[in-house]
Design an enzyme around this catalytic site. Structure first.
Site, PDB file in Angstrom:
ATOM      1  N   HIS A 101       4.921  47.830  63.226  1.00 51.16           N
ATOM      2  CA  HIS A 101       5.526  48.923  64.138  1.00 51.16           C
ATOM      3  C   HIS A 101       5.241  50.300  63.503  1.00 51.16           C
ATOM      4  O   HIS A 101       5.367  50.385  62.176  1.00 51.16           O
ATOM      5  CB  HIS A 101       7.157  48.634  64.205  1.00 51.16           C
ATOM      6  N   ASP A 104       7.883  50.977  60.805  1.00 57.90           N
ATOM      7  CA  ASP A 104       7.949  50.230  59.761  1.00 57.90           C
ATOM      8  C   ASP A 104       7.362  50.998  58.710  1.00 57.90           C
ATOM      9  O   ASP A 104       7.593  51.017  57.338  1.00 57.90           O
ATOM     10  CB  ASP A 104       7.250  49.082  59.922  1.00 57.90           C
ATOM     11  N   GLU A 268       6.152  34.109  71.179  1.00 56.93           N
ATOM     12  CA  GLU A 268       6.856  33.984  69.959  1.00 56.93           C
ATOM     13  C   GLU A 268       7.716  32.676  69.875  1.00 56.93           C
ATOM     14  O   GLU A 268       8.206  32.511  71.035  1.00 56.93           O
ATOM     15  CB  GLU A 268       7.682  35.062  69.715  1.00 56.93           C
ATOM     16  N   HIS A 271      11.518  32.777  70.522  1.00 58.89           N
ATOM     17  CA  HIS A 271      11.893  33.762  71.684  1.00 58.89           C
ATOM     18  C   HIS A 271      11.792  32.611  72.871  1.00 58.89           C
ATOM     19  O   HIS A 271      12.447  32.688  73.921  1.00 58.89           O
ATOM     20  CB  HIS A 271      10.992  34.451  72.079  1.00 58.89           C
ATOM     21  N   ASP A 296       3.461  34.786  67.901  1.00 63.42           N
ATOM     22  CA  ASP A 296       4.359  35.459  66.743  1.00 63.42           C
ATOM     23  C   ASP A 296       4.799  33.903  66.314  1.00 63.42           C
ATOM     24  O   ASP A 296       5.760  33.147  66.875  1.00 63.42           O
ATOM     25  CB  ASP A 296       5.574  36.197  67.135  1.00 63.42           C
ATOM     26  N   ASP A 307      18.157  34.498  67.353  1.00 65.40           N
ATOM     27  CA  ASP A 307      16.519  34.804  66.734  1.00 65.40           C
ATOM     28  C   ASP A 307      16.566  34.673  65.370  1.00 65.40           C
ATOM     29  O   ASP A 307      16.722  35.554  64.656  1.00 65.40           O
ATOM     30  CB  ASP A 307      16.272  36.096  67.338  1.00 65.40           C
ATOM     31  N   ASP A 309      14.439  33.792  63.431  1.00 65.82           N
ATOM     32  CA  ASP A 309      12.935  34.281  62.800  1.00 65.82           C
ATOM     33  C   ASP A 309      12.770  33.485  61.375  1.00 65.82           C
ATOM     34  O   ASP A 309      12.230  34.135  60.523  1.00 65.82           O
ATOM     35  CB  ASP A 309      12.917  35.599  62.567  1.00 65.82           C
ATOM     36  N   ASP A 339       6.025  36.327  62.412  1.00 66.86           N
ATOM     37  CA  ASP A 339       7.210  37.300  62.669  1.00 66.86           C
ATOM     38  C   ASP A 339       8.565  36.433  62.281  1.00 66.86           C
ATOM     39  O   ASP A 339       9.201  35.822  62.778  1.00 66.86           O
ATOM     40  CB  ASP A 339       7.203  37.537  64.257  1.00 66.86           C
TER      41      ASP A 339
END
Ligand code: XUL
Ligand code: CO
Length: 436
Positions: A101, A104, A268, A271, A296, A307, A309, A339
């Site tokens: 991003h 980031d 993802e 998700h 992802d 989430d 991750d 991700d």
């Protein structure tokens, strides 16, 4: 040059018999599977936000992870050291891609012009590091969800001033992604949704979201950016309801607003499960509709409704994902972006390596197993048999549009009850287990 991860040298492929936790047992980048190298099939990418900027903080507590690149008091020095550490990590791990991003890689300054200057400074360094290492950018994206100005959305904000800010940010993020040779650009709308319908003009917000995406398509053309645009579906979190709920929802949205030719999905895993689907479902739906773009790669925890991750280690997930990806022709611009973040207690540098090594091996196994299943046509044969009726005169007449309700009723009055057949689910699950 400072080494930020001195405890790990280059991670190598040592084969399935190796007991070295810092070696690949299955991911052998040059090994060919179905005529293509594993590296070219899997196109692994490390994500910048979790791996270098996420340091263990959660809603209940501060950072737990200390990294030597994160200590400088000057924010730009910190940003440059983080970039250097990231490329050291990519090189040692042996991935060919990274994703980021805008926020980031360089912290926001007091105004957009200063923020963009900071981005230019850091992009210059990233470009040099890419050139030195041969590592490429899979995709870039905009963080239009963390700053308080986006609390009520970016493209779907009730205030056009915020819409203009989001557009300006996307403009720059797309330009730097182009500058870094990015092969794609992702839209994930963390706050493009609502917390309550009591204060929301849902229809107008959807129109605005589509407008923003059309403006992005126009700008992409204007600057000659050739990367693929992706939408990353997610049903909720941070908002109660997000408009890009799942692939089905996104596809309907893209069709309504004439955006289908410009976008593919970035699916993802976590998700998908938040939307009440499997990762397998979201990939299969996207593939069936010609919108599967990138992935992802992570996983959630079925006992937690958020989430999480986590790094993907479940072989059922990786096999079925690679099965769909291979069957749909494989990645072109997309890849497998991790991700995912290490757990809050995984505080050592080496944990970041273990996490990626395990996930890469899990997908390499997924690739190998899925390619065998494809070669043997195990599922194809059963599916073909199950739908064989559609190759008979009746099936062909229906599919070609030659039948209407009257003719179909006549057929039934003549032929009576259809013959039932088994779906063979248990057998197929056993066969899948045998392959794994
Ligand atoms: C959030 C998420 C994002 C996107 C990029 O759940 O997945 O990190 O991948 O904005
Ligand atoms: Co994501």
């Amino acid at each position: 040059m400072t080494e930020f991860f001195p405890e790990v040298k280059k991670v190598k492929y040592e084969g399935p018999k190796s007991k070295n936790p810092l070696a690949f047992k299955h991911y052998n980048p040059k090994e060919k599977v179905l005529g293509k190298t594993m590296a070219d099939h899997l196109r692994f990418a490390v994500c910048y936000w979790h791996s270098f900027k996420g340091l263990g903080a959660d809603q209940f507590g501060a950072n737990t992870i200390l990294r030597s690149y994160n200590v400088a008091s000057d924010p730009m020095q910190k940003a440059e050291q983080t970039m250097q550490a990231a490329f050291e990590f990519f090189g040692k791990l042996g991935v060919n891609y990274w994703c980021f991003h805008d926020r980031d890689i360089a912290p926001e300054a007091d105004n957009l012009a200063e923020t963009n200057k900071r981005l230019d400074q850091i992009v210059k360094l990233a470009k040099k590091l890419q050139k030195d290492t041969g590592i490429k950018c899979l995709w870039g994206t905009t963080n239009a969800f963390s700053h308080p100005r986006f609390m009520a959305g970016a493209g779907t904000n009730p205030n056009p001033h915020v819409f203009a800010y989001a557009a300006s940010q996307i403009k720059k993020a797309m330009e730097i992604t182009k500058e870094l040779g990015g092969e794609g650009y992702v839209f994930w709308g963390g706050r493009e949704g609502y917390d309550t319908l009591l204060n929301t003009d849902l229809g107008r917000e959807l129109d605005h979201m589509a407008l923003l995406l059309h403006l992005a398509v126009d700008h992409k053309k204007k600057i000659g950016f050739k990367g693929q645009l992706y939408i990353e579906p997610k049903p909720k979190e941070p908002t109660k309801h997000q408009y890009d709920f799942d692939a089905g929802n996104c596809f309907a949205f893209l069709q309504k607003y004439d955006l289908v030719p410009h976008f593919k999905m970035n699916i993802e895993a976590n998700h998908a499960t938040l939307a009440g689907h499997t990762f397998h479902h979201e990939l299969a739906f996207s593939a069936a509709n010609g919108i599967l773009g990138s992935v992802d790669a992570n996983r959630g925890d079925l006992l937690l409704g958020w989430d999480t991750d986590q790094f993907p280690t479940d072989l059922y997930d990786t096999v079925l994902a690679m099965y769909i990806i291979l069957k749909s022709g494989g990645f072109t611009t997309g890849g497998l972006n991790f991700d995912a973040h290490v757990r809050r207690q995984s505080i050592d540098n080496v944990d970041l390596f273990y996490a990626h090594v395990g996930a890469m091996d899990a997908f390499a196994r997924g690739l190998k197993i899925a390619s065998k299943m494809l070669k043997d046509k195990v599922l194809d044969k059963v599916i073909q048999k199950r739908y064989a009726g559609w190759d008979t005169p009746l099936g062909k007449q229906i599919e070609s549009g030659k039948m209407d309700f009257v003719k179909l009723e006549k057929y039934i009055l003549e032929k009576g009850e259809p013959k039932l057949q088994s779906g063979r689910q248990e057998l197929l699950e056993n066969i899948l287990n045998e392959y794994i």
